[in-house]
Design a protein around this motif. Structure first.
Motif, PDB file in Angstrom:
ATOM      1  N   GLN A 314       1.616   9.946 -31.045  1.00  0.00           N
ATOM      2  CA  GLN A 314       0.967   8.657 -30.787  1.00  0.00           C
ATOM      3  C   GLN A 314      -0.440   8.620 -31.386  1.00  0.00           C
ATOM      4  OE1 GLN A 314       0.808   7.489 -26.640  1.00  0.00           O
ATOM      5  NE2 GLN A 314      -0.964   6.175 -26.988  1.00  0.00           N
ATOM      6  N   TYR A 332       0.863  -2.093 -30.552  1.00  0.00           N
ATOM      7  CA  TYR A 332       1.766  -1.594 -29.510  1.00  0.00           C
ATOM      8  C   TYR A 332       2.580  -2.745 -28.917  1.00  0.00           C
ATOM      9  CZ  TYR A 332       3.246  -0.117 -24.867  1.00  0.00           C
ATOM     10  OH  TYR A 332       3.993   0.135 -23.743  1.00  0.00           O
ATOM     11  N   ARG A 343       7.630   5.177 -28.247  1.00  0.00           N
ATOM     12  CA  ARG A 343       6.633   4.112 -28.205  1.00  0.00           C
ATOM     13  C   ARG A 343       6.968   3.172 -29.360  1.00  0.00           C
ATOM     14  NH1 ARG A 343       2.091   3.852 -25.176  1.00  0.00           N
ATOM     15  NH2 ARG A 343       0.286   2.672 -25.932  1.00  0.00           N
TER      16      ARG A 343
END
Length: 351
Positions: A314, A332, A343
């Motif tokens: 990330q 995001y 993610r």
């Protein structure tokens, strides 16, 4: 190899280990590299595919192998009623006959692959989501199935009455969901998705493990061990990894859509441009996704510098975003937890 399949309950199950067909998108170069590999070995090693989901399409079709019709007749004599003939959109060359039993609720599936009878499966579905199956899948590997999917493999020449008797003798674990012509596609595709989610959540096999499984599967079909060069084996392994990665992201997209984290309108706008970041990726893989809207490649010096810092996936992805102009960045969107934790990012919204 591992398997597309949960023939424990449906066709593709048998194929996660067999990989008969090359999924669109792996690339024409892979087909060309493998075109000189002879016979069945080339088909298995050079044309493998992992598909995270399947689509069953009802068709008026004829089977080539007379053994398929013989097996169908045996099953009808045992009380199974025809519920149609189907193709699988993701697996060209594979077709099947389905039969449902109005008394015990079980489903019979007879698979023909490349014009030959491949396997037969009798399946019982439970309302808990568990599945119990018996059949002749030659590629069955218990490691490819979650614990709530149990399958008993039998030899290819086993009479259908023996399969039926074995299944009937098993105690019922929960309320049986009666398979019908109306719900069998839903039951099969849901079961396949569950099995594939389990398989995609597992660690990738090493080259040597994959090679050993590929050889075992060729031998299981009565063929000699494949005589391939080291380069051909490595090309096959590279194709397997690429297909596995593609299937992982296909499954992640499915869970994202079902999660409600995106509206139908948002999905139409972003479904082809999403970036998924998860632990199985290499640093270069993370960088490739972070640069999905940019002309840069991972060998850009500032990106390479970040890749050498041993950042979390990330952190690496977001650090690369900071190097890019606003219109080339990702934002995001959501977290997805199946088949593995990921993610999800979407391209920056243009003002």
């Amino acid at each position: 190899m591992s398997t597309v399949g949960i023939v424990l309950a449906t066709i593709a199950l048998t194929f996660l280990g067999l990989f008969l067909l090359l999924k669109l998108g792996i690339g024409w170069w892979f087909k060309r590299l493998m075109k000189d590999v002879p016979g069945f070995a080339g088909m298995v090693v050079g044309q493998q595919s992992v598909s995270a989901r399947i689509t069953m399409t009802l068709e008026k079709l004829k089977f080539t192998d007379s053994h398929v019709y013989r097996v169908m007749s045996e099953l009808k004599a045992l009380g199974y009623q025809s519920a149609g003939r189907y193709t699988l959109d993701e697996l060209p060359g594979v077709q099947l006959w389905a039969g449902t039993h109005p008394e015990n609720g079980s489903l019979a599936l007879v698979f023909e692959a490349n014009d030959r009878l491949f396997s037969v499966d009798l399946i019982r579905f439970y309302d808990s989501g568990a599945v119990l199956g018996a059949g002749t899948n030659p590629n069955y590997n218990a490691e490819d199935y979650p614990s709530d999917m149990q399958y008993r493999p039998f030899p290819a020449d086993t009479p259908m009455k023996d399969l039926a008797q074995w299944l009937a003798a098993r105690p019922r674990q929960a309320t049986v969901v009666m398979a019908t012509p109306q719900n069998l596609r839903q039951l099969n595709t849901r079961m396949y998705a569950h099995m594939m989610d389990y398989r995609l959540s597992q660690s990738l096999p090493s080259f040597e493990t994959w090679k050993a499984k590929a050889t075992q599967e060729v031998l299981a079909h009565g063929h000699s061990a494949p005589k391939l060069t080291d380069a051909q084996w490595h090309t096959g392994y590279a194709g397997y990894l690429a297909s596995f990665e593609e299937a992982t992201e296909e499954a992640l997209k499915d869970h994202l859509l079902r999660s409600g984290a995106v509206t139908a309108l948002e999905w139409e706008e972003v479904q082809y441009d999403l970036a998924f970041v998860y632990e199985r990726l290499s640093a270069e893989g993370v960088a490739e996704r972070a640069l999905g809207q940019s002309e840069w490649t991972p060998d850009e010096s500032r990106v390479e510098s970040l890749m050498r810092q041993n950042l979390s996936h990330q952190a690496l992805f977001e650090a690369i975003q900071d190097l890019l102009p606003p219109d080339e960045r990702f934002h995001y969107l959501a977290d997805v937890h199946q088949p593995l934790a990921a993610r999800v990012y979407r391209p920056a919204v243009q003002e």
